[in-house]
Design an enzyme around this catalytic site. Structure first.
Site, mmCIF file in Angstrom:
data_model
loop_
_atom_site.group_PDB
_atom_site.id
_atom_site.type_symbol
_atom_site.label_atom_id
_atom_site.label_comp_id
_atom_site.label_asym_id
_atom_site.label_seq_id
_atom_site.Cartn_x
_atom_site.Cartn_y
_atom_site.Cartn_z
ATOM 1 N N ASN A 76 0.867 -1.179 0.000
ATOM 2 C CA ASN A 76 0.000 0.000 0.000
ATOM 3 C C ASN A 76 0.905 1.231 0.000
ATOM 4 O OD1 ASN A 76 -1.799 2.039 0.560
ATOM 5 N ND2 ASN A 76 -2.330 1.314 2.621
ATOM 6 N N LYS A 78 0.095 4.266 -0.182
ATOM 7 C CA LYS A 78 -0.537 5.425 0.478
ATOM 8 C C LYS A 78 -0.330 6.687 -0.355
ATOM 9 C CE LYS A 78 -0.128 3.080 4.873
ATOM 10 N NZ LYS A 78 0.015 3.157 6.317
ATOM 11 N N HIS A 85 -9.436 1.066 4.985
ATOM 12 C CA HIS A 85 -8.157 1.184 5.701
ATOM 13 C C HIS A 85 -8.358 2.080 6.933
ATOM 14 C CE1 HIS A 85 -4.053 2.322 6.647
ATOM 15 N NE2 HIS A 85 -3.685 1.231 5.998
ATOM 16 N N GLU A 145 -6.750 4.421 8.080
ATOM 17 C CA GLU A 145 -6.555 5.866 7.818
ATOM 18 C C GLU A 145 -7.792 6.477 7.167
ATOM 19 O OE1 GLU A 145 -2.874 5.266 5.774
ATOM 20 O OE2 GLU A 145 -1.939 4.717 7.673
ATOM 21 N N GLU A 181 -5.404 -5.333 10.649
ATOM 22 C CA GLU A 181 -4.378 -4.329 10.873
ATOM 23 C C GLU A 181 -4.626 -3.624 12.199
ATOM 24 O OE1 GLU A 181 -2.450 -3.048 6.987
ATOM 25 O OE2 GLU A 181 -4.241 -1.829 7.161
ATOM 26 N N GLY A 196 2.479 1.895 10.894
ATOM 27 C CA GLY A 196 3.429 2.995 10.743
ATOM 28 C C GLY A 196 4.134 3.376 12.023
ATOM 29 N N SER A 211 3.415 -2.462 10.374
ATOM 30 C CA SER A 211 4.874 -2.562 10.512
ATOM 31 C C SER A 211 5.437 -3.915 10.098
ATOM 32 C CB SER A 211 5.306 -2.195 11.936
ATOM 33 O OG SER A 211 4.899 -0.867 12.241
HETATM 34 P P1 PGA Z 1 2.862 0.014 7.748
HETATM 35 O O1 PGA Z 1 1.393 0.238 7.124
HETATM 36 O O2 PGA Z 1 3.399 -1.258 7.118
HETATM 37 O O3 PGA Z 1 3.643 1.221 7.334
HETATM 38 O O4 PGA Z 1 2.694 -0.113 9.221
HETATM 39 C C1 PGA Z 1 0.539 -0.840 6.954
HETATM 40 C C2 PGA Z 1 -0.763 -0.377 6.377
HETATM 41 O O5 PGA Z 1 -1.209 0.728 6.708
HETATM 42 O O6 PGA Z 1 -1.389 -1.089 5.571
#
Ligand code: PGA
Length: 260
Positions: free
Chosen positions: A11, A13, A97, A99, A169, A175, A215
């Site tokens: 992803n 983003k 997601h 976010e 997740e 992140g 992560s």
């Molecule tokens: P990250 O993000 O690997 O940077 O923690 C995962 C995601 O948001 O799908």
């Protein structure tokens, strides 16, 4: 039991301009050959989908959108429909997601509408669910995940549910560099599969793919992938670097080959 084919999904983003996306996709194409044992997918920003599709032509790497709107077309400024995604070459779409839920007001009800329109348009939805840190600390992980799952999938048939990929997740791991331990992740994945079994039966539960996200990186992907109910990863940060994402694909292939 037939083995589920794992998926390693990147992803991107809100990263990568068109030239940067072309560069990353080109590197990935040369590093990820025919990964027959796992599926590989990248989700660039909308602006880069068409050029990334061009670069990835002839490779085994699939492409996905990071979101979509549920209407087929219309006066919805800023939105993108399922058919717009498929026309650029997308076969997947990430939905719900954390976010999107956190910053753009998405709810289980909008997730449900988006999943329906993705399925109708022939896209594989990657439906994201997961608890926040406060919810984990107050022992609400299972109830939150169950509600997101039930409301997100409401009204769908078993056949439809079988086509969906779920991504667990934990919001506190996205992140942040904090990964769920393999046991923490496996426990929730097993719970999700159990709920699916209860609602849609054995064969749907065995067929559905459940990814881990938060992560995930080359250093932990092998241990995560070795867990019985973890069928891949949704990768943010580590997918922005071709070498680390390709490493994750390679390690995943090695791990699933040895998985019983
Ligand atoms: P990250 O993000 O690997 O940077 O923690 C995962 C995601 O948001 O799908």
């Amino acid at each position: 039991m037939a083995k589920r084919k794992s998926l390693i999904a990147g992803n991107w983003k809100m990263y990568k301009t068109v030239p940067q996306a072309v560069d990353l996709a080109g590197r990935l194409k040369s590093l990820v050959s025919d990964s027959v044992d796992v599926d590989v997918m990248v989700a660039p920003p909308f602006t880069a989908l068409a050029v990334v599709a061009d670069v990835l032509k002839g490779s085994a790497i699939h492409m996905g959108g990071q979101d979509l709107f549920w209407e087929a077309e219309g006066a919805y400024t800023g939105e993108v429909s399922a058919s717009m995604l498929t026309a650029t070459g997308c076969t997947y779409v990430i939905i719900g997601h954390s976010e999107r839920r956190q910053y753009f007001g998405e709810t289980n009800a909008t997730v449900n509408k988006k999943i329906r329109s993705a399925l109708l348009g022939g896209l594989t939805p990657v439906m994201c669910i997961g608890e926040s840190e406060a919810e984990r600390e107050s022992n609400q992980t299972f109830s939150v995940v169950q509600k997101q799952l039930e409301e997100g999938l409401e009204g769908l048939t078993s056949d439809e549910v079988q086509k969906i990929t779920v991504a667990y997740e934990p919001v506190w791991a996205i992140g942040t560099g904090k990964t769920a331990t393999t046991d923490q992740a496996q426990e929730v994945h097993e719970f999700i599969r159990g709920r699916i079994e209860k609602a849609y039966g054995d064969s749907v539960a065995n067929a559905i793919r459940i990814l881990y996200g938060g992560s995930a990186k080359p250093e932990n992907i092998g241990d995560l992938m070795a867990m019985a109910d973890i069928d891949g990863a949704l990768v943010g940060g580590a997918s922005l670097n071709a070498d680390s994402f390709a490493d994750m694909v390679r390690i995943s292939i090695d791990t699933v080959t040895n998985k019983t």
